[in-house]
Design a protein around this motif. Structure first.
Motif, short mmCIF file in Angstrom:
data_model
loop_
_atom_site.label_atom_id
_atom_site.label_comp_id
_atom_site.label_asym_id
_atom_site.label_seq_id
_atom_site.Cartn_x
_atom_site.Cartn_y
_atom_site.Cartn_z
N SER A 15 0.75 -1.43 0.21
CA SER A 15 0.35 -0.16 -0.07
C SER A 15 0.57 1.19 -0.35
CB SER A 15 -0.46 -0.21 1.72
OG SER A 15 -2.13 -1.25 1.21
N LEU A 16 2.02 1.23 -0.92
CA LEU A 16 2.69 2.31 -1.01
C LEU A 16 2.57 2.98 -2.45
CD1 LEU A 16 5.74 1.24 1.34
CD2 LEU A 16 4.81 2.75 1.74
N ASN A 17 1.26 3.19 -2.72
CA ASN A 17 1.43 3.47 -4.34
C ASN A 17 1.76 5.57 -4.18
OD1 ASN A 17 0.75 1.17 -5.27
ND2 ASN A 17 -1.91 1.46 -4.87
N ALA A 18 1.10 5.38 -3.32
CA ALA A 18 1.54 7.13 -3.51
C ALA A 18 2.88 7.69 -3.13
CB ALA A 18 0.26 8.05 -2.45
N TYR A 19 3.50 6.97 -2.90
CA TYR A 19 4.81 6.59 -3.15
C TYR A 19 5.77 7.18 -4.18
CZ TYR A 19 9.32 6.58 0.03
OH TYR A 19 10.67 7.02 0.07
N ARG A 20 5.89 8.35 -3.86
CA ARG A 20 6.61 8.67 -5.44
C ARG A 20 8.12 8.79 -5.47
NH1 ARG A 20 2.36 7.23 -7.11
NH2 ARG A 20 0.87 8.03 -7.82
N ILE A 21 8.63 8.54 -5.97
CA ILE A 21 10.92 8.53 -5.89
C ILE A 21 11.18 8.78 -7.35
CG2 ILE A 21 11.33 8.23 -3.32
CD1 ILE A 21 11.28 4.60 -4.34
N ARG A 22 12.41 8.92 -7.50
CA ARG A 22 12.93 9.42 -9.11
C ARG A 22 13.63 9.24 -9.19
NH1 ARG A 22 8.25 8.03 -10.25
NH2 ARG A 22 7.09 9.61 -11.66
N ARG A 23 14.81 9.69 -7.70
CA ARG A 23 16.74 9.30 -7.98
C ARG A 23 17.09 7.62 -7.36
NH1 ARG A 23 17.48 14.29 -8.87
NH2 ARG A 23 17.04 15.99 -7.49
N GLN A 24 17.71 6.86 -7.97
CA GLN A 24 18.31 6.17 -7.75
C GLN A 24 18.84 6.04 -6.03
OE1 GLN A 24 22.70 5.08 -9.29
NE2 GLN A 24 22.51 3.13 -8.59
N LYS A 25 18.99 6.68 -5.54
CA LYS A 25 18.77 6.69 -3.85
C LYS A 25 17.70 6.54 -2.93
CE LYS A 25 22.57 6.89 -0.89
NZ LYS A 25 22.87 5.25 -0.96
N GLY A 26 16.63 6.93 -3.25
CA GLY A 26 15.39 6.56 -2.94
C GLY A 26 14.70 5.50 -3.72
N ILE A 27 15.28 4.89 -5.05
CA ILE A 27 14.85 3.92 -5.39
C ILE A 27 15.00 2.58 -4.38
CG2 ILE A 27 14.80 2.01 -6.89
CD1 ILE A 27 14.37 4.48 -9.05
N GLU A 28 16.51 2.68 -3.86
CA GLU A 28 17.05 1.68 -2.92
C GLU A 28 16.73 1.66 -1.79
OE1 GLU A 28 21.54 3.17 -3.02
OE2 GLU A 28 21.33 2.19 -5.39
N HIS A 29 16.68 3.05 -1.01
CA HIS A 29 15.53 2.84 0.42
C HIS A 29 13.91 3.04 0.27
CE1 HIS A 29 18.48 5.81 2.56
NE2 HIS A 29 19.01 6.22 0.85
N MET A 30 13.61 2.77 -0.50
CA MET A 30 12.43 2.08 -1.24
C MET A 30 12.22 0.87 -1.14
SD MET A 30 8.95 2.48 -0.90
CE MET A 30 7.87 1.90 -1.92
N VAL A 31 13.36 -0.37 -1.90
CA VAL A 31 13.43 -1.32 -1.67
C VAL A 31 13.98 -1.78 -0.59
CG1 VAL A 31 14.50 -2.96 -2.95
CG2 VAL A 31 13.47 -1.08 -4.22
N ASN A 32 14.48 -0.99 0.54
CA ASN A 32 15.52 -1.89 1.54
C ASN A 32 14.01 -1.77 2.85
OD1 ASN A 32 17.67 -2.18 0.77
ND2 ASN A 32 18.67 -0.65 0.81
N LEU A 33 13.54 -0.31 2.54
CA LEU A 33 12.11 -0.62 3.45
C LEU A 33 10.86 -1.78 2.99
CD1 LEU A 33 10.51 1.03 5.76
CD2 LEU A 33 9.55 2.32 3.80
N VAL A 34 10.05 -2.07 1.60
CA VAL A 34 9.43 -2.99 1.51
C VAL A 34 10.22 -4.38 2.24
CG1 VAL A 34 8.89 -4.12 -0.26
CG2 VAL A 34 8.67 -1.74 -0.55
N ASN A 35 11.91 -4.91 1.84
CA ASN A 35 12.11 -6.31 2.03
C ASN A 35 12.24 -6.28 3.19
OD1 ASN A 35 12.84 -6.81 -0.49
ND2 ASN A 35 14.04 -5.83 -1.01
N LEU A 36 12.36 -4.39 4.33
CA LEU A 36 12.88 -4.55 5.50
C LEU A 36 11.09 -5.48 6.24
CD1 LEU A 36 14.11 -4.37 8.50
CD2 LEU A 36 13.46 -2.43 8.43
N VAL A 37 10.58 -4.32 5.44
CA VAL A 37 9.25 -4.92 6.68
C VAL A 37 8.39 -6.32 6.33
CG1 VAL A 37 6.61 -4.01 6.23
CG2 VAL A 37 8.07 -2.14 6.12
N HIS A 38 8.40 -6.72 4.71
CA HIS A 38 8.27 -8.18 4.45
C HIS A 38 8.98 -8.98 4.88
CE1 HIS A 38 6.89 -11.05 1.19
NE2 HIS A 38 8.07 -11.59 1.64
#
Length: 114
Positions: A22-45
């Protein structure tokens, strides 16, 4: 074509993870932001996969999907917020102390059952 297939797999996985958590509204465009987002999703999972093995309260979710556990936790949080708000609003000078005590007992008994 090989590179495009690889990128498509990454984009699809990224989209599915955002939708699943449910993070559809979370918008990122930079590589660092994408890495943080992926890490956050993997941590929660990972946390939701480990929680049933670490806490006996959630043991019944050991073979369930993380989505089911997330839904259960979300429901519990909403319930607690509801009861806390109800008790807080009942604690006015207009209400008797008996009503407040009943609501407090109700809130504590339902949290113990959960």
């Amino acid at each position: 074509m090989k590179l495009y297939k690889l990128r498509w797999a990454i984009e699809t996985n990224y989209y599915e993870q955002k939708t699943f958590w449910s993070l559809n509204a979370y918008r990122i465009r930079r590589q660092k932001g994408i890495e943080h987002m992926v890490n956050l999703v993997n941590l929660v999972h990972s946390s939701l996969k480990m929680l049933p093995y670490l806490d006996e309260h959630f043991a019944k979710y050991q073979n369930a999907s993380p989505q089911e556990l997330r839904s259960h936790i979300s429901w519990q949080i909403q319930r607690e917020i509801f009861f806390c708000t109800l008790v807080a609003k009942a604690q006015t000078t207009k209400n008797s102390t008996d009503l407040v005590q009943v609501l407090c007992k109700l809130a504590s008994s339902t949290s113990e059952v959960a």
